[in-house]
Design an enzyme around this catalytic site. Structure first.
Site, PDB file in Angstrom:
ATOM      1  N   ASP A 166      18.714  79.429 157.504  1.00  0.00           N
ATOM      2  CA  ASP A 166      19.326  78.390 157.019  1.00  0.00           C
ATOM      3  C   ASP A 166      18.836  78.303 155.568  1.00  0.00           C
ATOM      4  O   ASP A 166      18.558  77.673 154.706  1.00  0.00           O
ATOM      5  CB  ASP A 166      18.348  77.431 157.471  1.00  0.00           C
ATOM      6  CG  ASP A 166      19.021  76.098 157.859  1.00  0.00           C
ATOM      7  OD1 ASP A 166      20.350  75.265 157.492  1.00  0.00           O
ATOM      8  OD2 ASP A 166      18.569  75.302 158.163  1.00  0.00           O
TER       9      ASP A 166
ATOM     10  N   HIS B 212      17.437  76.179 164.527  1.00  0.00           N
ATOM     11  CA  HIS B 212      16.087  76.239 163.309  1.00  0.00           C
ATOM     12  C   HIS B 212      14.774  75.519 164.289  1.00  0.00           C
ATOM     13  O   HIS B 212      14.984  73.887 164.232  1.00  0.00           O
ATOM     14  CB  HIS B 212      16.375  75.553 161.986  1.00  0.00           C
ATOM     15  CG  HIS B 212      17.180  74.432 162.730  1.00  0.00           C
ATOM     16  ND1 HIS B 212      16.915  73.565 162.759  1.00  0.00           N
ATOM     17  CD2 HIS B 212      18.121  74.874 161.445  1.00  0.00           C
ATOM     18  CE1 HIS B 212      18.330  72.547 162.720  1.00  0.00           C
ATOM     19  NE2 HIS B 212      19.162  73.482 161.851  1.00  0.00           N
TER      20      HIS B 212
ATOM     21  N   HIS C  22      22.599  82.588 160.335  1.00  0.00           N
ATOM     22  CA  HIS C  22      23.034  80.510 159.773  1.00  0.00           C
ATOM     23  C   HIS C  22      22.404  80.655 158.180  1.00  0.00           C
ATOM     24  O   HIS C  22      21.192  80.447 157.451  1.00  0.00           O
ATOM     25  CB  HIS C  22      21.410  79.851 160.446  1.00  0.00           C
ATOM     26  CG  HIS C  22      21.516  78.845 160.354  1.00  0.00           C
ATOM     27  ND1 HIS C  22      21.050  78.203 161.658  1.00  0.00           N
ATOM     28  CD2 HIS C  22      22.541  77.454 159.483  1.00  0.00           C
ATOM     29  CE1 HIS C  22      21.279  76.308 161.140  1.00  0.00           C
ATOM     30  NE2 HIS C  22      21.519  76.534 159.792  1.00  0.00           N
TER      31      HIS C  22
ATOM     32  N   HIS D 172      24.152  78.753 154.659  1.00  0.00           N
ATOM     33  CA  HIS D 172      24.767  77.671 153.784  1.00  0.00           C
ATOM     34  C   HIS D 172      26.074  78.422 153.080  1.00  0.00           C
ATOM     35  O   HIS D 172      25.220  78.605 151.766  1.00  0.00           O
ATOM     36  CB  HIS D 172      24.865  76.034 153.813  1.00  0.00           C
ATOM     37  CG  HIS D 172      23.534  76.267 155.056  1.00  0.00           C
ATOM     38  ND1 HIS D 172      24.235  74.868 155.951  1.00  0.00           N
ATOM     39  CD2 HIS D 172      23.282  75.715 155.737  1.00  0.00           C
ATOM     40  CE1 HIS D 172      23.495  74.539 156.681  1.00  0.00           C
ATOM     41  NE2 HIS D 172      23.628  75.739 157.317  1.00  0.00           N
ATOM     42  N   LEU D 173      27.490  77.963 152.394  1.00  0.00           N
ATOM     43  CA  LEU D 173      27.463  79.587 151.822  1.00  0.00           C
ATOM     44  C   LEU D 173      28.033  78.291 150.384  1.00  0.00           C
ATOM     45  O   LEU D 173      28.585  78.660 149.042  1.00  0.00           O
ATOM     46  CB  LEU D 173      28.612  80.770 151.651  1.00  0.00           C
ATOM     47  CG  LEU D 173      27.920  81.702 152.699  1.00  0.00           C
ATOM     48  CD1 LEU D 173      29.258  83.136 152.994  1.00  0.00           C
ATOM     49  CD2 LEU D 173      27.422  82.426 151.570  1.00  0.00           C
ATOM     50  N   ARG D 174      28.402  77.668 150.778  1.00  0.00           N
ATOM     51  CA  ARG D 174      28.846  76.309 149.896  1.00  0.00           C
ATOM     52  C   ARG D 174      30.312  76.086 149.630  1.00  0.00           C
ATOM     53  O   ARG D 174      30.500  74.922 149.105  1.00  0.00           O
ATOM     54  CB  ARG D 174      28.056  75.747 148.764  1.00  0.00           C
ATOM     55  CG  ARG D 174      26.370  75.284 149.684  1.00  0.00           C
ATOM     56  CD  ARG D 174      26.026  74.292 150.117  1.00  0.00           C
ATOM     57  NE  ARG D 174      24.761  74.263 150.359  1.00  0.00           N
ATOM     58  CZ  ARG D 174      23.977  73.505 151.228  1.00  0.00           C
ATOM     59  NH1 ARG D 174      25.002  73.162 151.873  1.00  0.00           N
ATOM     60  NH2 ARG D 174      22.576  73.451 151.331  1.00  0.00           N
TER      61      ARG D 174
ATOM     62  N   ASN E 222      29.498  72.716 157.241  1.00  0.00           N
ATOM     63  CA  ASN E 222      29.800  71.660 155.881  1.00  0.00           C
ATOM     64  C   ASN E 222      29.720  71.893 154.750  1.00  0.00           C
ATOM     65  O   ASN E 222      28.811  71.423 154.152  1.00  0.00           O
ATOM     66  CB  ASN E 222      28.576  71.470 157.135  1.00  0.00           C
ATOM     67  CG  ASN E 222      26.756  72.196 156.282  1.00  0.00           C
ATOM     68  OD1 ASN E 222      26.696  72.676 156.159  1.00  0.00           O
ATOM     69  ND2 ASN E 222      26.179  70.989 155.338  1.00  0.00           N
TER      70      ASN E 222
ATOM     71  N   HIS F 286      20.915  74.892 146.935  1.00  0.00           N
ATOM     72  CA  HIS F 286      21.430  73.047 146.143  1.00  0.00           C
ATOM     73  C   HIS F 286      21.181  73.441 144.367  1.00  0.00           C
ATOM     74  O   HIS F 286      20.351  74.529 143.980  1.00  0.00           O
ATOM     75  CB  HIS F 286      20.654  71.973 146.689  1.00  0.00           C
ATOM     76  CG  HIS F 286      19.969  71.957 147.945  1.00  0.00           C
ATOM     77  ND1 HIS F 286      21.643  71.434 148.562  1.00  0.00           N
ATOM     78  CD2 HIS F 286      19.865  71.763 148.629  1.00  0.00           C
ATOM     79  CE1 HIS F 286      21.684  70.643 149.670  1.00  0.00           C
ATOM     80  NE2 HIS F 286      20.697  71.653 150.268  1.00  0.00           N
TER      81      HIS F 286
END
Ligand code: DOR
Ligand code: ZN
Ligand code: ZN
Length: 421
Positions: free
Chosen positions: A302, A229, A57, A59-61, A91, A306
């Site tokens: 997770d 999560h 889990h 996020h690589l964006r 996402n 940002h």
């Protein structure tokens, strides 16, 4: 390659042995292996060798939010954190809700050539919760699971259909559990720290209601489901009871839920803002218990990088998420192993074996014939978290200055060194 004198973290315990890896596979594990063919050698004296860590889990964006992270920076951060395989959430922009975006992420991961990158497809088109995405064609393009992570699928019939479809294609739904109506703009856990800071609280029930719904759907369909999560004590209890009743459920938690409490929000540091929110002592203790008794199968980061501009704003406006992939192993060693909650074999189970089992990935264990994905670390050495040194573009951690045990020395993927400290 021969790795000498290391402590192997095996399923049944820790043993001092040599490893011979040839053509990306572990071919021999023995007391002492002779180097007859001029193999490259690593001296792992005093180090522990874990099966390559797997984070299901992150996020690589990319595509779309490369200002926060891209596949290359995320992969660099992953191997520095000891990860040999990662699964990335859909996402992005555009959302990975079709075979083109899924195929692109997979391809780009291969080009970068660091850790293995497995895309997760969206459950609904655009993660809008209105229409199912093309689940079968994403699966054929390499999606290892489906998720609308970031939001829950609000329409229960749609979620029911998604689970049924996923089951048919032999993949799982990874469920972000959050009732948005009950969250109603909340930004932190509902409790004393919310009251003291004046920040709006998110009740545990916002998470628990959707966990309970997904468990009911899975039971009704006799389909597998994976809960993302987990942050509440009540969520742990729901999952424990469902497992006891034979529901096909697996579940994950993250370092920030087993190591700290919501007291850390009191300084209004927006890097503490994460969804679901960091909760209270009772939750933390239940999560530790859930890890111990097997209710919680795996530890994920997770990893939610940002840009500074997304965090350097007032608390209510800041983005949710913690950049966690470079500190996760240290948190596990420091808060789970050093405290006696889990053994090293159990840590390897939560961070490698079980993640591989849950998504049907290769790897997850050190044994002859298995893939030579390995993480070599010094569990006695400590480091101080300093996000300015992160490989990730996301410097958003509330843990700067934390002293952690567990320094990754080598990350080896298919028998090749992809990271060396
Ligand atoms: O804190 C979070 N950040 N939680 C999520 O569910 C989404 C994630 C993100 O994409 O930033
Ligand atoms: Zn989520
Ligand atoms: Zn996420």
């Amino acid at each position: 390659m021969i790795i000498r004198n290391g402590w192997l973290v095996l399923r049944g315990g820790v043993e001092k042995k040599d490893i011979l890896a040839v053509d990306g596979k572990i071919v021999k594990i023995a007391e002492s292996i002779e180097n007859t063919t001029g193999e490259e050698e690593i001296n792992a004296e005093g180090l522990h060798i874990f099966p390559g860590l797997i984070d299901i889990h992150v996020h690589l964006r990319e595509p779309g939010f490369e200002r926060k992270e891209n596949i290359e920076s995320g992969a660099r951060a992953a191997v520095k954190g000891g990860f040999t395989q990662i699964c990335c959430m859909p996402n992005t922009n555009p959302v990975a809700d079709n075979k083109i975006v899924v195929g692109y992420i997979r391809q780009r991961g291969k080009e970068v050539g660091l850790c293995k990158i497995h895309p997760i497809g969206a459950i609904t088109k655009g993660e809008k919760g209105e229409e199912l995405a093309a689940i079968g064609s994403m699966q054929k393009a390499g999606a290892v699971a489906i998720s609308d992570d970031g939001v829950a699928v609000k329409n229960t019939r749609l979620m029911y259909n998604a689970m049924q479809y996923a089951k048919g294609f032999g993949i799982k739904c990874l469920c972000h559990c959050e009732d948005k109506d009950l969250v109603d703009g909340g930004v932190v856990n509902e409790g004393l720290s919310a009251t003291i800071t004046g920040l709006k609280g998110i009740p545990r029930a916002a998470e628990d209601i959707i966990i309970a719904r997904e468990l009911a759907l899975a039971e009704s369909l006799d389909a597998p489901v994976h809960i993302c999560h987990v942050s509440t004590y009540s969520g742990v209890r729901l999952i424990r009871d469902a497992k006891a009743a034979g529901v096909q459920v697996t579940a994950e938690t993250c370092p920030h839920y087993f190591s700290v409490t919501d007291e850390i929000i009191r300084g209004y540091d927006t890097n503490t803002k994460v969804n679901p929110p960091i909760r209270e002592e009772a939750d933390k203790l239940a999560i530790l218990e859930g890890l111990k008794d097997g209710t919680l199968d795996c530890i994920v980061t997770d990893h939610a990088p940002h840009h500074e501009d997304d965090k350097n704003v007032e608390y209510n406006l800041a983005a949710f998420g913690i950049s966690g992939i470079e500190t996760s192993f240290g948190f596990a060693i420091t808060y789970l192993y050093k405290t006696g909650v889990l053994s090293l074999s159990q840590i390897a189970e939560k961070m490698s074996y079980n993640p591989a089992q849950i998504l049907g990935l290769e790897g997850g264990e050190i044994a002859e014939g298995k893939v030579a994905d390995l993480t070599i670390a010094n569990i006695e050495e400590s480091f101080v978290v300093d996000s300015s040194k992160f490989e990730s573009k996301g410097k958003n951690t509330p843990f700067n200055g934390y002293k952690l045990n567990g320094v990754v020395k080598y990350t080896i993927v298919d028998g090749d060194i992809k990271y060396k400290a």
